[in-house]
Design an enzyme around this catalytic site. Structure first.
Site, PDB file in Angstrom:
ATOM      1  N   ASP A 111     101.234  33.206  65.130  1.00  9.82           N
ATOM      2  CA  ASP A 111      99.977  33.058  64.398  1.00  9.82           C
ATOM      3  C   ASP A 111      99.678  34.389  63.731  1.00  9.82           C
ATOM      4  O   ASP A 111     100.469  35.331  63.812  1.00  9.82           O
ATOM      5  CB  ASP A 111      98.872  32.635  65.375  1.00  9.82           C
ATOM      6  N   GLU A 132      94.635  23.375  65.850  1.00  9.40           N
ATOM      7  CA  GLU A 132      94.456  24.711  66.424  1.00  9.40           C
ATOM      8  C   GLU A 132      93.069  25.253  66.149  1.00  9.40           C
ATOM      9  O   GLU A 132      92.460  25.893  67.019  1.00  9.40           O
ATOM     10  CB  GLU A 132      95.518  25.659  65.864  1.00  9.40           C
ATOM     11  N   HIS A 180     100.503  26.685  63.344  1.00 10.22           N
ATOM     12  CA  HIS A 180      99.645  25.542  62.997  1.00 10.22           C
ATOM     13  C   HIS A 180      99.468  25.418  61.494  1.00 10.22           C
ATOM     14  O   HIS A 180      99.442  26.421  60.770  1.00 10.22           O
ATOM     15  CB  HIS A 180      98.290  25.613  63.714  1.00 10.22           C
ATOM     16  N   ASP A 200      96.305  32.288  57.831  1.00  7.63           N
ATOM     17  CA  ASP A 200      96.108  31.787  59.184  1.00  7.63           C
ATOM     18  C   ASP A 200      96.093  30.259  59.110  1.00  7.63           C
ATOM     19  O   ASP A 200      95.073  29.668  58.793  1.00  7.63           O
ATOM     20  CB  ASP A 200      94.785  32.334  59.736  1.00  7.63           C
TER      21      ASP A 200
END
Length: 340
Positions: free
Chosen positions: A237, A217, A68, A183
């Protein structure tokens, strides 16, 4: 994995983190991803909600690899009478990690203003008691000469404008990667590296492989729609690093269970067997406070096998840190999984 590949992923990471993309404000990030994929010779597609998908090639048993490009961030909740902005969080943002952070405010007519995130009494020489860094005590001080609400509105700033934190991306000579939003922009860069290597090195894929770059996400529905023929999906991820976990910043993490329950047993086993065979640094871990795109896919009713892997990232939802070793181990695990 050669140095050219690792350098490519590092440059993609820097480019991606330089693009502000809090959840709901991701068009520039997806435009960039589409441009990179198109330049490689692929044909990326944009969904109605803003996700990017691209088929890399191969035939049989369709697999989706998802990362993402949306991040944590904030939005203007209101403009205060003193000319400061009251924020509301986007995603699982921790205000204690942003106190004192530089930020940017994006208006709907395309302007950007810089500022700083502070609590309502940040001065140690003034405060009688320390102010708790929770949302209602946080405010954005604009780097503009404004002292009231009307002056702020004259800048074009209004409720609903996006607030993004300075990523402060650094890759050290020793290989450490420090940045906000590893992230999941680190894994997005890895997937771009996979796409690049398939074209440059002529990988022979063992199945149909599609990349998916999602944009919601951080609020739980990024992966709620995937190609209809998907049989298996792996969220790429961040891997968690912390107490009671085996993963380090140098490893690829394979998640056995998170807050949504166990991942597909056979898939976790297959990934770990490849990692072991290839002498990769890896750990199988349980993440107690984690949810991934592939779980949104399952909740949407798709009948798929599901997994979650990623480079180890320390201090998640903070100023995060990983290492190029973790990138290499993640890249190699994905390469072997889709080519052998």
């Amino acid at each position: 994995m050669n140095n050219q590949n690792i350098d490519y992923i590092g440059e993609q990471l820097k480019a991606l983190t330089a693009i502000a993309s809090p959840t709901g404000f991701t068009k520039k990030a997806t435009d960039y991803v589409s441009e990179q994929l198109t330049a490689m010779g692929y044909e990326p597609k944009l969904s109605n909600k803003g996700n990017i998908s691209v088929t890399l090639g191969g035939e049989g048993s369709p697999l989706v690899l998802a990362s993402h490009v949306d991040t944590l961030g904030a939005m203007v909740r209101s403009i205060k009478d003193n000319g400061r902005l009251r924020p509301t969080t986007l995603g699982g943002h921790q205000w204690s990690t942003a106190d004192g952070e530089n930020c940017m405010v994006f208006t709907r007519d395309g302007r950007m203003y810089t500022g700083v995130v502070l609590n309502t009494e940040p001065s140690a020489h003034v405060a009688d008691e320390k102010v708790e860094t929770k949302e209602e005590n946080m405010e954005i001080l604009l780097d503009e000469n404004v002292t009231d609400k009307e002056q702020v509105q004259a800048l074009g700033i209004q409720t609903g404008d996006i607030i993004a934190m300075d990523p402060r991306t650094v890759i050290t000579p020793s290989g450490y990667i420090k940045s906000r939003f590893l992230d999941d922009k680190l894994s997005a860069a890895i997937l771009l590296g996979i796409a690049h290597s398939i074209k440059e090195e002529g990988w022979k894929l063992n199945r149909k492989v599609t990349l998916l770059f999602t944009v919601y996400e951080e609020v739980g529905h990024g992966g709620s729609y995937v190609p209809e023929d998907t049989e298996e999906m792996i969220s790429v991820d961040m891997g968690c690093v912390g107490a009671d976990l085996g993963c380090t910043e140098h490893m690829v993490s394979i998640c056995a269970k998170d807050s949504g329950g166990p991942y597909n047993y056979q898939l976790v086993t297959a990934l770990s067997e490849i990692a072991k065979k290839e002498n990769l640094e890896y750990a199988i871990d349980v993440y107690p406070h984690y949810g991934s795109d592939v779980e949104a896919t399952l909740h949407s009713g798709y009948d798929i096998r599901h997994g979650l892997i990623g480079p180890g990232v320390y201090a998640s939802h903070n100023y995060e840190r990983s290492h190029m070793d973790g990138v290499k181990n993640t890249y190699k695990l994905l390469e072997k999984y889709i080519t052998e």
